[in-house]
Scaffold this motif. Structure first.
Motif, short mmCIF file in Angstrom:
data_model
loop_
_atom_site.label_atom_id
_atom_site.label_comp_id
_atom_site.label_asym_id
_atom_site.label_seq_id
_atom_site.Cartn_x
_atom_site.Cartn_y
_atom_site.Cartn_z
N GLU A 18 -59.74 -63.93 72.82
CA GLU A 18 -59.12 -62.89 73.23
C GLU A 18 -57.57 -62.90 73.89
O GLU A 18 -57.52 -64.56 73.34
CB GLU A 18 -59.88 -62.50 75.08
CG GLU A 18 -61.29 -62.61 74.83
CD GLU A 18 -62.11 -62.79 76.06
OE1 GLU A 18 -61.53 -62.71 77.00
OE2 GLU A 18 -63.34 -62.82 75.54
N ASP A 20 -54.21 -62.37 76.46
CA ASP A 20 -53.23 -61.87 78.07
C ASP A 20 -52.76 -60.60 77.34
O ASP A 20 -52.60 -60.38 76.49
CB ASP A 20 -53.26 -62.85 78.31
CG ASP A 20 -51.88 -64.13 77.97
OD1 ASP A 20 -51.75 -63.01 77.00
OD2 ASP A 20 -51.85 -64.90 78.33
N ASP A 21 -51.82 -59.96 78.86
CA ASP A 21 -51.07 -58.94 79.14
C ASP A 21 -49.45 -60.10 77.75
O ASP A 21 -48.60 -59.12 77.66
CB ASP A 21 -50.05 -58.94 80.01
CG ASP A 21 -50.10 -59.48 80.59
OD1 ASP A 21 -50.48 -60.38 80.55
OD2 ASP A 21 -50.25 -58.43 82.31
N ARG A 22 -49.61 -61.28 77.76
CA ARG A 22 -48.65 -61.49 76.82
C ARG A 22 -48.52 -61.94 75.84
O ARG A 22 -47.40 -62.67 74.49
CB ARG A 22 -47.87 -62.99 77.53
CG ARG A 22 -46.91 -62.73 79.11
CD ARG A 22 -46.50 -63.52 79.75
NE ARG A 22 -48.68 -64.36 80.44
CZ ARG A 22 -47.89 -66.33 80.14
NH1 ARG A 22 -46.87 -66.66 80.02
NH2 ARG A 22 -49.35 -66.40 80.24
N GLN A 23 -49.91 -61.60 75.35
CA GLN A 23 -49.78 -61.92 73.96
C GLN A 23 -51.13 -63.03 73.66
O GLN A 23 -50.66 -63.46 72.24
CB GLN A 23 -49.36 -60.85 72.75
CG GLN A 23 -49.94 -59.70 72.09
CD GLN A 23 -49.85 -59.33 70.38
OE1 GLN A 23 -50.22 -60.24 70.01
NE2 GLN A 23 -49.11 -58.40 70.81
#
Ligand code: ZN
Length: 384
Positions: A18, A20-23
């Motif tokens: 998965e 996160d928003d910072r990839q």
């Protein structure tokens, strides 16, 4: 193009991944946690008291499932040298052991002075199981994964050895389990069903193959997790050494080289100069990696590079270079594999194509042959 972790480069087709928003992927975040939040001194004290709880009470202090790879060799070496345990070593022969591995094992057993039990299951059944697992899941290693995890548990019951030590925790590679919550990963039936057996039980397997394979239901016992009440009766504890001490593969490898003269080996489509110690225990490894590349668009080079990037031992540029050079070449062992399963390459490609993980799409046209390893000529041929 597959979406990849901004830090380690693992792609979106990696199991349990998965972002996160910072990839950044969850496996990278888990690693940060392992380094900063776990009280490894406290964990080591837990290990000491666990060993003392079982020491001297049975014929053996513990049971150590052993493949001869770097992790189980490290586990055995560490427990014998650091804690002076008397272990029963149990080897499940998956059918593809290489000569360098056998030499390593002999050296290890003799240098440490340990009792060893080896078990080799019926080869004809192994081949049939490989074929069925390939067709159902695009993963032919069902017999090996279930056998390696289930068979030692039967031995634990038979020999009444309740404490079982595995090597590296799966949290090191995937997010099925977490280093968080001070969770000590139990190697038990839950884990077995969660990801070891690919969602296929031995009973399922029986139903799938009995129409064309002369099967005695007892043939599948080595691949069946024992009854939990039998395990409870012996008071079993089945744990990973890596839950108690920080697992650093490169450091571990240096240690077993120094202590035991353990030697790495070439593996098909892997750069020997970088990872000479990885997956040297099976001569079908090249096929396994190749299938992964067809299915998921990456293979072991990506995975190993990601681990080294996380440990700040490799740059992304170097990783990309190695991936381009080594991944996805057709392993010479594929010829043997097709011979064992009695299928041709067209059928193999067709089977694998049905298990591809989107959005990846394999390219069967531009496939380049890979190099043979030195011991290729020793590998078992049906048509000798
Ligand atoms: Zn990552």
């Amino acid at each position: 193009m597959l979406k990849r972790c901004a830090k380690c480069g693992l792609p979106e087709t990696y199991e349990t991944i998965e972002f996160d928003d910072r990839q950044v992927c969850n496996i990278c975040r888990q690693k940060d946690y392992k380094d900063s939040e776990i009280d490894w001194d406290a964990r080591k004290r837990l290990l000491g008291s666990l060993i003392e709880e079982y020491r001297g009470k049975h014929d053996y202090d513990c049971l150590i499932p052993f493949s001869g790879g770097k992790d189980s060799t490290y586990t055995l070496n560490y427990l014998v040298r650091e804690y002076r345990v008397k272990p029963l070593v149990i080897q499940f022969n998956h059918g593809f052991m290489r000569s360098n591995l056998n030499l390593n094992n002999e050296r290890t057993f003799k240098k440490l002075g340990v009792d060893v039990l080896s078990f080799t299951p019926n080869w004809k059944l192994v081949k049939r199981l490989m074929k069925e697992a390939l067709i159902r899941k695009g993963d032919f290693c069902w017999h090996c994964h279930t056998g390696i995890f289930a068979y030692p548990m039967h031995v634990a019951i038979k020999y009444n050895v309740p404490l079982i030590f595995w090597g590296e925790p799966s949290s090191e590679y995937t997010a099925y389990y977490d280093y968080r919550d001070n969770e000590i990963e139990q190697v038990d039936e839950t884990r077995f069903n969660r990801f070891v057996n690919l969602g296929i039980t031995a009973q399922d397997m029986e139903g799938m193959i009995k129409h064309d394979f002369e099967l005695d239901p007892r043939d599948l016992t080595p691949y069946t997790y024992p009854k939990i009440r039998d395990l409870k009766k012996i008071g079993f504890r089945s744990v990973c050494l890596g839950s108690y001490i920080p697992w650093d593969v490169r450091r571990n490898v240096d240690e077993i080289k120094r202590d035991l003269g353990w030697q790495g080996d070439r593996v098909e489509n892997m750069p020997f100069e970088y990872w000479p110690y990885e997956k040297i225990e099976c001569y079908m490894q090249g096929v396994r990696d190749y299938i992964k590349w067809l299915k998921r668009g990456y293979s072991r080079v990506t995975q190993m590079a990601a681990l080294d990037i996380r440990n700040e031992r490799m740059t992304r540029d170097k990783a990309d270079e190695l991936v381009n050079r080594y991944e996805g070449r057709r392993p010479p062992s594929l010829d043997l594999f097709l011979e064992y399963l009695e299928i041709d390459e067209k059928e193999f490609n067709r089977i694998v194509e049905q298990t591809v993980i989107p959005p990846h799409r394999p390219d069967f046209i531009r496939i380049v042959p890979g190099d043979k390893t030195d011991d290729f000529g020793q590998w078992f041929r049906e048509k000798a």
